[in-house]
Structure formats: C-alpha cells, structure tokens
Design an enzyme around this catalytic site. Sequence first.
Site, mmCIF file in Angstrom:
data_model
loop_
_atom_site.group_PDB
_atom_site.id
_atom_site.type_symbol
_atom_site.label_atom_id
_atom_site.label_comp_id
_atom_site.label_asym_id
_atom_site.label_seq_id
_atom_site.Cartn_x
_atom_site.Cartn_y
_atom_site.Cartn_z
ATOM 1 N N TYR A 167 -6.391 8.478 -6.062
ATOM 2 C CA TYR A 167 -5.294 7.569 -5.707
ATOM 3 C C TYR A 167 -5.227 7.302 -4.205
ATOM 4 O O TYR A 167 -5.178 6.148 -3.771
ATOM 5 C CB TYR A 167 -3.965 8.142 -6.181
ATOM 6 C CG TYR A 167 -2.781 7.308 -5.762
ATOM 7 C CD1 TYR A 167 -2.550 6.065 -6.334
ATOM 8 C CD2 TYR A 167 -1.898 7.753 -4.780
ATOM 9 C CE1 TYR A 167 -1.469 5.285 -5.947
ATOM 10 C CE2 TYR A 167 -0.817 6.986 -4.390
ATOM 11 C CZ TYR A 167 -0.612 5.751 -4.973
ATOM 12 O OH TYR A 167 0.457 4.979 -4.578
ATOM 13 N N SER A 198 0.855 -1.179 0.000
ATOM 14 C CA SER A 198 0.000 0.000 0.000
ATOM 15 C C SER A 198 0.895 1.236 0.000
ATOM 16 O O SER A 198 2.067 1.157 -0.349
ATOM 17 C CB SER A 198 -0.947 -0.023 1.201
ATOM 18 O OG SER A 198 -1.928 0.994 1.075
#
Length: 283
Positions: free
Chosen positions: A147, A133
């Site tokens: 995003y 991540s």
Amino acid sequence: MLKTVLITGCSHGGLGAAMAKIYHAKGFQVFATVRNKAKVGSLGGIDGIEIMELEVTSVESIRQCANTVAKRTGGTLDILVNNAGVNAIVPLLDASLDDAKKVYDANVWSVVAMAQAFAPMLIKAKGTMCNISSVSGEMVFAWAGVYSSSRSAGTRISETLRLELAPLGVRVVTVILGGVQTSGNDPSNIADLELPSSSYYQKITAVIDLHKKTMVHPNKQNVDVAAENVVNDLLNGRGIFIRRGQASTLSWLFNTFLPYRLFTYLINRESALDKIGFRGDTE
C-alpha cells in the site's frame, strides 16, 4: 453555466461522497462515481449530483465515463478528483503478486488512465486535477509495503502530471491525506487477516490484523471536516500540495527533521517486529 467536478470513489461514508456534497453545496454540477451504485447511499437522492458507475482499473469503463461526461458538459470539466483507491496490509513475503498488482492498478495506474481520458476536457476548461494520495507514502511501515509504495508512486505520478500539464493550462494538486475516519476503515467492514500456515509472521497475526483494520482512532479527523478542508484548499488555490487529516503535517516535519532510522523506529514501535527478532536497521 455551472462549474463541473467529477469525483471517483464516492461510496457511502467515504471522503469522495463527503466532497461531492460539499461541491454540490457550493453550486457545482457534480459527477460522483462508484464501482457499484448500490453503495452510493444518500448521494443518490440529491438533485444536481449524477451518480455514475466507474471501474477505475478499466480503461474501457473510464472511456465510457469520459464520453458521457463530455456529452453532459459540452466537452469541458473544471475539476477532476482522483479519489478512488484501495488499502492493503500484508507482510511482503506473504503478499499475492496478483493482488499487489491490483493495488497498483487502483492507486497508481488509474490516475494515469483518468488523466489520459479527461485531459481534453480539463485543457478546454483550463481546469484542475486533484489527486488524493496518502501520508503512508512518506513512511516506511511494516506490513504496509504494498500500500505505502503504491501511494509513493501515486504521489510521484501526480507531481509529474503537474509538470506536464502546466504548459497546457491545467493545474494539478496532490493531497497528502493523513488519518481520516471513514466507513472504509471501520473495523466492522474489514475482513480478518489470514496468513498462510507457512508464514514467518504467524505468531503476530493478531497484531498485523490490528494494523489492517487501522481501528477507530479518536484523533482521526472526521471525514466531513477533512472533505471541507480539502475542497476549500483546492478552490482557494492553496499551493501544489494539500495536507489534511491526522498527522499529515507531522509526517512532513518528521521526514524533514528527524534522522531516518529514528523516524522509522518510532512509527514501527507497535508493529511487533521485536517478536520476530527485529533490532532495527543492520546498517
């Protein structure tokens, strides 16, 4: 029998490719996936690293990949690294919903699809899933809403998988990655930002474009260093979260100890929000 690892997103110059080389050096049988084999670079010439084409947003492509890996390994997989992902910098008012959904397909739903397809192999091996991540998921950045929210969602998905797979003997680790210098964020590889003529943000297009390209920054961690740190942390069993890359630990500290409004203000000082009347939160 060699330990096995499958890594998604292994295009030349990226974190996935760097991790593939490190796992290979540590004696793993490596499956390195890319969307297009033409972008595999030097990985293609290394014995012991098998290059596989994989589109992580396609359930059928994932199914075919899983079937191939199962045949190669006898139905087990020791480590799955969900590294593939895409970036997106655009004001939310100008974002294409179709494009935004594609970002979520790549950064969120692909993790679920990969988990579903490879779980039987991981369970059989009592293996590990590593989900990459981003520190962006912990911050509220102007122009990065698509995003950063996808990374927030990806982190929550990873954490839920950790809970649900633990009783099945599978360890799940989430990597919160800070700034890492890869070929993917080299400005020369990123197209100029184009906003619609009706955009409220037309006059600061150049500023948003700088954010889009992220620019080569001297403080960003070298991709090979970041990859080695992540691999070593994972193999050493270091916790359920791994933080590597520029500002990854700093993000946690600021989120924990700074007032929310101050933190948000500090990280958006260079976003040119003041050029369109921004004066901070209204509450």
